[in-house]
Design an enzyme around this catalytic site. Structure first.
Site, PDB file in Angstrom:
ATOM      1  N   ASP A   7      70.056   3.332  31.341  1.00 18.40           N
ATOM      2  CA  ASP A   7      70.464   4.720  31.549  1.00 18.40           C
ATOM      3  C   ASP A   7      69.349   5.482  32.261  1.00 18.40           C
ATOM      4  OD1 ASP A   7      72.120   6.874  31.457  1.00 18.40           O
ATOM      5  OD2 ASP A   7      71.518   7.497  29.454  1.00 18.40           O
ATOM      6  N   ASP A  14      65.482   8.164  43.568  1.00 15.52           N
ATOM      7  CA  ASP A  14      65.706   8.668  42.211  1.00 15.52           C
ATOM      8  C   ASP A  14      65.034   7.716  41.226  1.00 15.52           C
ATOM      9  OD1 ASP A  14      67.016   8.933  39.555  1.00 15.52           O
ATOM     10  OD2 ASP A  14      68.227  10.438  40.571  1.00 15.52           O
ATOM     11  N   ASP A  44      66.205  15.658  38.160  1.00 19.71           N
ATOM     12  CA  ASP A  44      67.589  15.220  37.993  1.00 19.71           C
ATOM     13  C   ASP A  44      67.741  14.493  36.667  1.00 19.71           C
ATOM     14  OD1 ASP A  44      70.184  14.425  38.205  1.00 19.71           O
ATOM     15  OD2 ASP A  44      69.907  13.070  39.894  1.00 19.71           O
ATOM     16  N   TRP A  47      75.014  11.646  47.571  1.00 19.46           N
ATOM     17  CA  TRP A  47      75.079  10.496  46.670  1.00 19.46           C
ATOM     18  C   TRP A  47      76.541  10.233  46.336  1.00 19.46           C
ATOM     19  CZ3 TRP A  47      77.170  10.244  41.705  1.00 19.46           C
ATOM     20  CH2 TRP A  47      77.056   8.982  41.093  1.00 19.46           C
ATOM     21  N   HIS A 106      64.259  12.520  43.369  1.00 22.40           N
ATOM     22  CA  HIS A 106      64.943  13.012  42.185  1.00 22.40           C
ATOM     23  C   HIS A 106      64.177  12.421  41.004  1.00 22.40           C
ATOM     24  CE1 HIS A 106      69.170  14.425  43.625  1.00 22.40           C
ATOM     25  NE2 HIS A 106      68.181  15.118  44.128  1.00 22.40           N
ATOM     26  N   GLU A 131      71.072   9.098  49.109  1.00 22.03           N
ATOM     27  CA  GLU A 131      70.491   8.622  47.850  1.00 22.03           C
ATOM     28  C   GLU A 131      71.137   7.323  47.390  1.00 22.03           C
ATOM     29  OE1 GLU A 131      70.151  10.101  43.168  1.00 22.03           O
ATOM     30  OE2 GLU A 131      70.987  11.428  44.707  1.00 22.03           O
ATOM     31  N   ASP A 140      68.995   9.162  33.058  1.00 23.25           N
ATOM     32  CA  ASP A 140      68.873  10.612  33.180  1.00 23.25           C
ATOM     33  C   ASP A 140      68.285  11.287  31.945  1.00 23.25           C
ATOM     34  OD1 ASP A 140      69.981  11.054  35.859  1.00 23.25           O
ATOM     35  OD2 ASP A 140      71.756  10.139  35.003  1.00 23.25           O
ATOM     36  N   HIS A 151      67.288   5.196  39.312  1.00 29.00           N
ATOM     37  CA  HIS A 151      68.335   4.470  40.026  1.00 29.00           C
ATOM     38  C   HIS A 151      67.932   3.066  40.449  1.00 29.00           C
ATOM     39  CE1 HIS A 151      71.079   8.060  41.348  1.00 29.00           C
ATOM     40  NE2 HIS A 151      70.858   8.011  40.048  1.00 29.00           N
ATOM     41  N   LYS A 206      71.615   3.994  44.613  1.00 29.50           N
ATOM     42  CA  LYS A 206      71.686   3.737  43.179  1.00 29.50           C
ATOM     43  C   LYS A 206      71.864   2.249  42.980  1.00 29.50           C
ATOM     44  CE  LYS A 206      73.790   5.325  38.859  1.00 29.50           C
ATOM     45  NZ  LYS A 206      73.443   6.569  38.198  1.00 29.50           N
TER      46      LYS A 206
END
Length: 412
Positions: free
Chosen positions: A288, A253, A320, A179, A280, A220, A290, A256, A222
């Site tokens: 945001d 992810d 993640d 990534w 992930h 990966e 995570d 993402h 995003k």
């Protein structure tokens, strides 16, 4: 075996569900625990503050300050999570005993992690670290600076060799995920040439063939990041095309994508064209990405997509997220346990009844079944699974975390 569990088994059996078979199947689905939750993605380079669109919120006391503390915290967390587990490392967690540049990393710099994995019976996964470094200021694998781009290519090549070493030593395939944070804060004039450079960089990284028994490569995407709000060169479309054309893994992810997108809907599409994918699992909140994984509808949809189509061997599940606003062991444990809960819940679906209802066009019965599942005694099955795994259940998890906080974390 409790009376509650026996009753639960009977309830599920009435719908044609074999609870024991579901538990046995869950035992074979590993979840990869991310090391970076324990120290706020700091690593051991002392490189300073994070960059590349990554930010960690909070300053809860007790953060792991070195590799020994981090491994001790992970060992404690492993006592709280049922099922088969793996450990996911980033390159910045190398122990170099001095300054070693990222493009010079070798397996010896992760020897302690390998010993830890053997002692804890863990598989290892790996990630090159393309952020928080002076040479990442103007892009990494897309950089127009030939020297900087060469550095990052060499770093990724070194990481693939480290991952292959993990796979051989553990006799357990390592997944190496690439990534990069490269993008533009404002609208760029030229999106094409950075992406051409990214293709060339990735091709150079993957030029050396590594036995897939030891290492699998993933890329990966995003949608956005701090400092890359207007354009991310490594988009989903870019990496989908690259993964399919190079026969490597695509990493999806959960944090993402656009807030209205979900990765559960992408799993079956991607696996029509790819042998394997990497997940992930995170939780996005607005922009945001995570937050600690909750057992919410999207997590359940992800687990159900994996289970319903028998994708356990083709979907590599990793966590993640990084939350420093609460006890970090609690963040780890809550997220990992929720992933296992979602998988178990999916495994307890009456698959034949649901398929028959859908195939016959009886959508009312399909809906009724899915809704009735929500009130079946799932909690008793989960508790039995935890008991068999010798891990606590319910708030007993927090009791153990609080004891560790008093005995260990509060003294840091």
């Amino acid at each position: 075996m409790s009376k509650c569990f026996e009753i639960a088994k009977e309830c599920y059996a009435a719908l044609g569900v074999d609870v024991e078979a579901a538990i046995a199947r869950l035992e074979e689905i590993p979840v990869s625990l991310h090391c970076w939750q324990g120290d706020d993605v700091a690593g051991f380079e002392s490189a300073g503050s994070l960059d590349g669109g990554i930010a960690v919120t909070g300053n809860y006391p007790g953060r792991a300050r070195n590799a020994e503390e981090l491994r001790a915290d992970i060992a404690e967390v492993l006592k709280l999570i049922p099922g088969k587990k793996r450990l996911n490392l980033h390159a910045i967690y190398a122990e170099t005993n001095g300054k070693v540049e990222r493009n010079e990393l070798e397996p010896c710099h992760f020897a302690n992690w390998l010993d830890f994995a053997k002692a804890q019976d863990l598989g290892l996964d790996f990630n090159p670290t393309f952020f928080s470094h002076p040479l990442a200021a103007n892009g990494t694998l897309t950089s127009a600076d030939d020297g900087a781009r060469k550095f990052w290519i060499e770093h990724a090549i070194a990481c693939r060799k480290i991952a292959a070493h993990f796979g051989k030593e553990l006799n357990n395939t390592c997944v190496t995920n690439i990534w990069i944070p490269d993008g533009s804060k404002d609208t760029p004039y030229d999106r094409l040439n950075p992406r051409k450079r990214l293709v060339d960089s990735l091709d150079a990284i993957l030029a050396e063939k590594i036995d897939k028994k030891y290492n699998l490569d993933a890329v990966e995407s995003k949608l956005f990041g701090i400092g890359a709000e207007s354009c991310t060169y490594g988009s989903n479309e870019f990496y989908m095309g690259y993964a399919v054309s190079r026969n490597i893994l695509l990493c999806l992810d959960a944090g993402h994508f656009h807030p209205t997108e979900v990765i559960s809907d992408k799993i079956s599409s991607a696996l029509l064209y790819l042998d394997d994918i990497l997940l992930h699992v995170s939780r996005g909140v607005r922009w945001d990405s995570d937050h600690v994984v909750c057992w919410d509808p999207e997590l359940q949809a992800i687990a159900s997509e994996i289970v319903r189509h028998g994708f356990e061997k083709r979907v590599h599940i990793g966590l993640d997220y990084f939350d420093a606003s609460i006890n970090r062991l609690a963040a780890w444990s809550i997220g990992a346990r929720n992933m296992s809960k979602a998988l178990l819940f999916a495994l307890l679906e009456p698959a034949k009844l649901l398929a028959d209802a859908e195939n016959s066009g009886d959508n009312a019965s399909r809906l009724m079944l899915l809704e009735e599942l929500k009130s079946l005694p799932f909690g008793a099955v989960w508790k039995e699974y935890c008991d068999r795994s010798n891990v606590p259940c319910g708030m007993a998890v927090m009791d153990q975390i609080k004891k560790y906080e008093t005995a260990v974390l509060s003294k840091r």
